[in-house]
Design a protein around this motif. Structure first.
Motif: not given
Length: 457
Positions: A282-290, A326-334
């Motif tokens: 993952v790059e810094q500006n990547d959108n997790i959904n994409s 950020d814990p939210k990243i893991a939540d969003d990934v899931y």
């Protein structure tokens, strides 16, 4: 147990593709828990896939009707695990020239070899077994039914509590550059066979290498060894698969707040269906959904699938120990992975001292075969038309030459001969000529009669 990767001297150029986390102390200190796997390579193409996995330290068997194909790996795989299948009926042959029917006949004739491999302790005791094969070929593809029949029966000893068999297949599909209908017929027949084994719950997942994707590899900067030698595309594909298997197998060893344990990984790999494994930094500006969409829909060498046909999935998040996540990243990934695949997804969130970027791994098992299968079917029809035209052209050419058919045949009637009396000829050889025929000029060699009786037309 295999050696820690930091102590493995057989990795060669494969080391350049492997994630840095495999060489970390976190993995090294837990290698006794690393998923034990045994590899079986069928035919030339399958042997080359298997040989890259052998570099990781996995016990590996090669089975082939061509000795020369296996000799390439004599310094990597011991002689007792390089097994030659001979045919009494076709004793003079080495290999099958892409004839899968011949490959099957030779495999049946050598079924005791496949039975012996299936009963080997390295196969019986492994937590997971991979069978490697090129579906476009003849020897390996032809042997697939024999090999999987014995292996599936033996691997029942390791059946999971869910009823799944820890036995998988790594196979490759031909590219468009591989000319002719035989490659396509072999591949489609192989896919059909694998589907039947899946439907009967005799094997788990099938990981498919799409050789058509290799052209994209050449469009970019190809991998080179430390000595500067370019790695060919097929070897590169096999190396990507080997490094990927090593990396996903290490995920249960990593510490984190959410862990993908070995049982969950085994369950995913053992699910009957079509396996896809991918990796994304993952790059810094990547959108997790994409990122999640790319993770499950784009892959460098593995086949693509319709994500809506997923029946099992897993996603692993690795982040550097030096950075807070950020814990939210893991939540969003899931959440994004679950919504995209629309099936149960196992999650892992781990830290590692060697990696520099947030890294994601995605695993999914699909019900429907690769999108490449439809393309192969269309290519098969095109090649059948091409080959039909070639046969018709050949036939037309032969018809044009038919008037010469009698040239090399014995005649039923011999033309009558006239006896000539040379005394009746009024021939003068000049004033001083002798009445006799002159002798051979000096130095000329007289031609001896040759016995032609033994020449047969």
């Amino acid at each position: 147990m295999i050696k820690p990767f930091s102590e493995n001297n057989n990795l060669g150029a494969l080391r350049a593709l492997m994630s840095k986390h495999l060489f970390s102390d976190e993995v090294k200190n837990e290698m006794d828990r690393f998923l034990s796997q045994t590899i079986i390579g069928l035919g030339q193409g399958g042997g080359r896939i298997a040989s890259e996995l052998a570099r990781l330290g996995f016990p590996t068997f090669l089975i082939n009707s061509s000795k020369s194909d296996m000799e390439e790996f004599k310094n990597l795989i011991p002689a007792e695990r390089r097994l030659l299948t001979r045919s009494k009926k076709y004793a003079e042959l080495e290999g099958t020239d892409k004839n899968a029917q011949l490959g099957y006949e030779i495999a049946v004739e050598n079924k005791e070899i496949y039975k012996k491999v299936a009963m080997d302790n390295a196969v019986r005791n492994a937590e997971f077994v991979w069978v490697c094969v090129s579906l476009g070929g003849g020897t390996g593809n032809g042997a697939l039914k024999v090999a999987l029949t014995y292996l599936s029966a033996v691997r029942q000893e390791k059946i999971l509590p869910t009823g799944k068999i820890p036995l998988g297949v790594i196979c490759s599909l031909p590219s468009k550059d591989e000319k002719g209908s035989s490659f396509r017929k072999n591949a489609l027949a192989g896919i059909n066979l694998l589907k039947k084994f899946q439907d009967e719950n005799k094997i788990g997942s099938v990981l498919v290498i799409d050789n058509e994707k290799m052209k994209n590899y050449y469009e970019e900067d190809p991998l080179r060894t430390y000595g500067g030698r370019i790695i060919d595309a097929k070897s590169y594909s096999n190396m990507v698969v080997a490094s990927t298997i090593a990396e996903i197998s290490s995920i249960p060893l990593l510490e984190g707040r959410v862990v993908l344990d070995k049982t969950e990984l085994l369950s995913t790999l053992s699910t009957p269906g079509w396996l896809s494994v991918s990796k994304y930094e993952v790059e810094q500006n990547d959108n997790i959904n994409s990122v999640i969409k790319r993770l499950f829909s784009e892959n460098e060498v593995l086949a693509n699938y319709k994500t809506e046909s997923a029946i099992s999935g897993a996603v692993a998040v690795l982040y550097p120990v030096t950075k807070n996540m950020d814990p939210k990243i893991a939540d969003d990934v899931y959440a994004y992975a679950s919504n995209l695949l629309d099936t149960q997804v196992n999650l892992s969130v781990s830290i590692n001292s060697k990696i520099q970027k947030l890294t994601l791994y995605g695993l999914a098992v699909y019900l429907s075969p690769s999108l490449r299968i439809k393309e192969l079917y269309e290519e098969l029809k095109e090649w059948e038309e091409i080959e039909k035209s070639q046969r018709e052209l050949k036939k037309a050419t032969l018809m044009e030459l038919n008037e010469f058919d009698d040239f090399f045949q014995l005649r039923n009637e011999t033309p009558s001969r006239t006896t000539v009396n040379l005394d009746d000829l009024d021939v003068s050889f000049g004033e001083n000529a002798s009445d006799s025929i002159p002798a051979e000029p000096s130095g000329r060699t007289t031609i001896r009669p040759v016995d032609l009786d033994d020449i047969d037309f």
